[in-house]
Design a protein around this motif. Structure first.
Motif, PDB file in Angstrom:
ATOM      1  N   MET A 149      78.318  54.294   2.954  1.00  0.00           N
ATOM      2  CA  MET A 149      78.900  53.303   3.855  1.00  0.00           C
ATOM      3  C   MET A 149      78.532  51.895   3.416  1.00  0.00           C
ATOM      4  SD  MET A 149      80.899  52.870   6.356  1.00  0.00           S
ATOM      5  CE  MET A 149      81.023  54.537   7.017  1.00  0.00           C
ATOM      6  N   GLY A 150      77.318  51.721   2.920  1.00  0.00           N
ATOM      7  CA  GLY A 150      76.894  50.413   2.425  1.00  0.00           C
ATOM      8  C   GLY A 150      77.722  49.961   1.237  1.00  0.00           C
ATOM      9  N   ALA A 176      80.060  46.720   1.199  1.00  0.00           N
ATOM     10  CA  ALA A 176      79.825  45.770   0.117  1.00  0.00           C
ATOM     11  C   ALA A 176      81.122  45.456  -0.622  1.00  0.00           C
ATOM     12  CB  ALA A 176      78.788  46.329  -0.853  1.00  0.00           C
ATOM     13  N   SER A 177      81.945  46.480  -0.828  1.00  0.00           N
ATOM     14  CA  SER A 177      83.224  46.276  -1.506  1.00  0.00           C
ATOM     15  C   SER A 177      84.138  45.381  -0.685  1.00  0.00           C
ATOM     16  CB  SER A 177      83.900  47.630  -1.765  1.00  0.00           C
ATOM     17  OG  SER A 177      83.078  48.460  -2.571  1.00  0.00           O
ATOM     18  N   LEU A 178      84.154  45.592   0.625  1.00  0.00           N
ATOM     19  CA  LEU A 178      85.013  44.791   1.502  1.00  0.00           C
ATOM     20  C   LEU A 178      84.590  43.328   1.519  1.00  0.00           C
ATOM     21  CD1 LEU A 178      85.534  47.206   4.525  1.00  0.00           C
ATOM     22  CD2 LEU A 178      87.342  46.181   3.148  1.00  0.00           C
ATOM     23  N   ILE A 179      83.288  43.080   1.630  1.00  0.00           N
ATOM     24  CA  ILE A 179      82.844  41.689   1.698  1.00  0.00           C
ATOM     25  C   ILE A 179      83.040  41.011   0.348  1.00  0.00           C
ATOM     26  CG2 ILE A 179      80.404  42.035   1.090  1.00  0.00           C
ATOM     27  CD1 ILE A 179      81.881  39.678   3.785  1.00  0.00           C
ATOM     28  N   LEU A 194      83.034  48.320  10.281  1.00  0.00           N
ATOM     29  CA  LEU A 194      82.284  49.348   9.568  1.00  0.00           C
ATOM     30  C   LEU A 194      80.788  49.045   9.537  1.00  0.00           C
ATOM     31  CD1 LEU A 194      84.662  50.030   6.533  1.00  0.00           C
ATOM     32  CD2 LEU A 194      84.349  51.431   8.584  1.00  0.00           C
ATOM     33  N   LYS A 195      80.454  47.769   9.539  1.00  0.00           N
ATOM     34  CA  LYS A 195      79.047  47.361   9.485  1.00  0.00           C
ATOM     35  C   LYS A 195      78.277  47.899  10.699  1.00  0.00           C
ATOM     36  CE  LYS A 195      75.965  44.097   7.830  1.00  0.00           C
ATOM     37  NZ  LYS A 195      75.644  43.719   6.470  1.00  0.00           N
ATOM     38  N   PHE A 236      72.638  43.735   4.773  1.00  0.00           N
ATOM     39  CA  PHE A 236      73.156  42.804   3.763  1.00  0.00           C
ATOM     40  C   PHE A 236      72.441  43.002   2.437  1.00  0.00           C
ATOM     41  CE2 PHE A 236      73.008  38.591   1.651  1.00  0.00           C
ATOM     42  CZ  PHE A 236      74.368  38.485   1.377  1.00  0.00           C
ATOM     43  N   LEU A 237      71.117  43.194   2.481  1.00  0.00           N
ATOM     44  CA  LEU A 237      70.376  43.431   1.246  1.00  0.00           C
ATOM     45  C   LEU A 237      70.855  44.718   0.580  1.00  0.00           C
ATOM     46  CD1 LEU A 237      68.185  42.722  -0.764  1.00  0.00           C
ATOM     47  CD2 LEU A 237      66.506  43.844   0.736  1.00  0.00           C
ATOM     48  N   LEU A 238      71.088  45.754   1.381  1.00  0.00           N
ATOM     49  CA  LEU A 238      71.589  47.013   0.822  1.00  0.00           C
ATOM     50  C   LEU A 238      72.915  46.790   0.111  1.00  0.00           C
ATOM     51  CD1 LEU A 238      71.475  50.105   0.522  1.00  0.00           C
ATOM     52  CD2 LEU A 238      72.655  50.261   2.737  1.00  0.00           C
ATOM     53  N   GLU A 239      73.797  46.022   0.722  1.00  0.00           N
ATOM     54  CA  GLU A 239      75.114  45.777   0.130  1.00  0.00           C
ATOM     55  C   GLU A 239      75.003  45.089  -1.220  1.00  0.00           C
ATOM     56  OE1 GLU A 239      77.386  45.313   4.464  1.00  0.00           O
ATOM     57  OE2 GLU A 239      76.826  43.558   3.279  1.00  0.00           O
ATOM     58  N   VAL A 240      74.232  44.015  -1.278  1.00  0.00           N
ATOM     59  CA  VAL A 240      74.162  43.269  -2.543  1.00  0.00           C
ATOM     60  C   VAL A 240      73.380  44.041  -3.601  1.00  0.00           C
ATOM     61  CG1 VAL A 240      74.547  40.991  -1.541  1.00  0.00           C
ATOM     62  CG2 VAL A 240      72.207  41.889  -1.659  1.00  0.00           C
ATOM     63  N   VAL A 241      72.411  44.865  -3.181  1.00  0.00           N
ATOM     64  CA  VAL A 241      71.687  45.696  -4.142  1.00  0.00           C
ATOM     65  C   VAL A 241      72.625  46.736  -4.749  1.00  0.00           C
ATOM     66  CG1 VAL A 241      69.955  47.532  -4.330  1.00  0.00           C
ATOM     67  CG2 VAL A 241      69.357  45.375  -3.234  1.00  0.00           C
ATOM     68  N   LEU A 242      73.464  47.353  -3.912  1.00  0.00           N
ATOM     69  CA  LEU A 242      74.341  48.420  -4.392  1.00  0.00           C
ATOM     70  C   LEU A 242      75.386  47.925  -5.395  1.00  0.00           C
ATOM     71  CD1 LEU A 242      74.941  50.498  -1.128  1.00  0.00           C
ATOM     72  CD2 LEU A 242      73.601  51.163  -3.136  1.00  0.00           C
TER      73      LEU A 242
END
Length: 305
Positions: free
Chosen positions: A83-84, A88-91, A175-176, A187-193
């Motif tokens: 999900m993260g 992340a793809s959407l943002i 979704l968030k 947010f950290l998870l998203e940018v890390v992934l």
């Protein structure tokens, strides 16, 4: 763009919350100036640097707050990771469209997108969460749809930039909510992934000699390097300020403040960037603003929009 507690703390906490949220929206309102400064750089390269530089900044903040150990447990949760990656793809798509739009002289369309975003959230809640709209909310959505229709006629085509920004950010926010971690950790998870993809892309640009960072291309300048390095601060700081402000303010207060950034973008587009603004576009925006007034009024009638 908003999630907040139903009841806000009184006293100093409320004032701190207002200061946090106001600072966040103020920074977002000035963001077009940064986007204009990097308009000569590919939106994909700008987004890649926004992702990459956001990682150490957000990680440092989370570490200072003592939440880093809890964040690491997320990597043992496959569903959360999946999900993260989706959010992340959407943002990332949202960022890329926004960077391109400002650089291409479409700041007005960007402002329109973030004006209609709250109404997109209402529509998403109705479609996917089974929420029932009040008559006022139905009227607000109808006004917004009519305003978008007028903008379509005036512009000679669908305002796809506005709709893409509103829909991508609206679905991202929806979704968030399913991520079982806090906003900063999320947010950290998203940018890390997605940082590995960002690193690969930046590395490829360096290999091809077309990058704009630290001598990685023939067109690199010191100002480009500084601007791209600052992208992490530009991205992470207002988002984190907003998260902590939202926790200390009422939903209705945040709901009103969310119009601050698109209003600043609108004024910047018209009076600073001098984008074409006809009477027809003004009428279209007036319908959108009327929709927002009706929508905002529902926040003060005991019904959560």
């Amino acid at each position: 763009m908003t999630t907040a507690q139903a009841a806000a703390p009184a006293g100093p906490g409320r004032y701190r919350g207002f200061a946090f949220a106001f600072s966040a929206y103020l920074l977002w309102g000035f963001l077009p100036f940064y986007m204009k400064a990097v308009a000569h750089i590919s939106p994909y390269e700008v987004v890649a640097h926004r992702v990459l530089w956001s990682v150490p900044i957000t990680a440092a903040i989370l570490l200072a707050l003592g939440g880093f150990s809890g964040f690491l447990t997320v990597f043992r949760q496959p569903r959360t990771l999946a999900m993260g990656f989706l959010t992340a793809s959407l943002i990332s798509v949202n960022w890329a469209i926004y960077v391109w739009a400002i650089g291409s002289g479409r700041a007005l369309e960007s402002a329109l997108g973030y004006f209609i975003n709250p109404l997109v959230n209402v529509a998403l809640g109705t479609i996917f969460l089974g929420e029932r709209l009040t008559r006022a909310q139905v009227f607000a959505v109808a006004l917004a749809v009519f305003g978008v229709g007028l903008m379509t006629v005036e512009s000679g085509g669908l305002p796809w930039v506005s709709l893409a920004l509103a829909l991508s950010f609206g679905v991202y926010g929806y979704l968030k909510k399913t991520l079982p971690i806090g906003p900063t950790e999320g947010f950290l998870l998203e940018v890390v992934l997605i940082s590995p993809l960002a690193m690969i892309y930046i590395g490829w640009l360096a290999f091809m000699g077309t990058g704009h960072f630290a001598g990685t291309g023939a067109v690199t300048t010191s100002s480009d390097t500084l601007l791209l390095a600052a992208s992490g601060l530009v991205t992470a700081v207002p988002l984190i300020l907003f998260v902590y402000g939202a926790r200390l303010l009422r939903y209705s207060t945040i709901g009103l403040m969310q119009y601050m950034a698109p209003s600043m973008i609108f004024l910047t587009a018209v009076f600073v960037f001098h984008e074409p603004f006809s009477v027809g576009k003004l009428i279209a925006f007036m319908f959108i603003w009327a929709a927002l007034i009706v929508y905002t009024a529902t926040m003060f009638t005991g019904r959560k929009a």
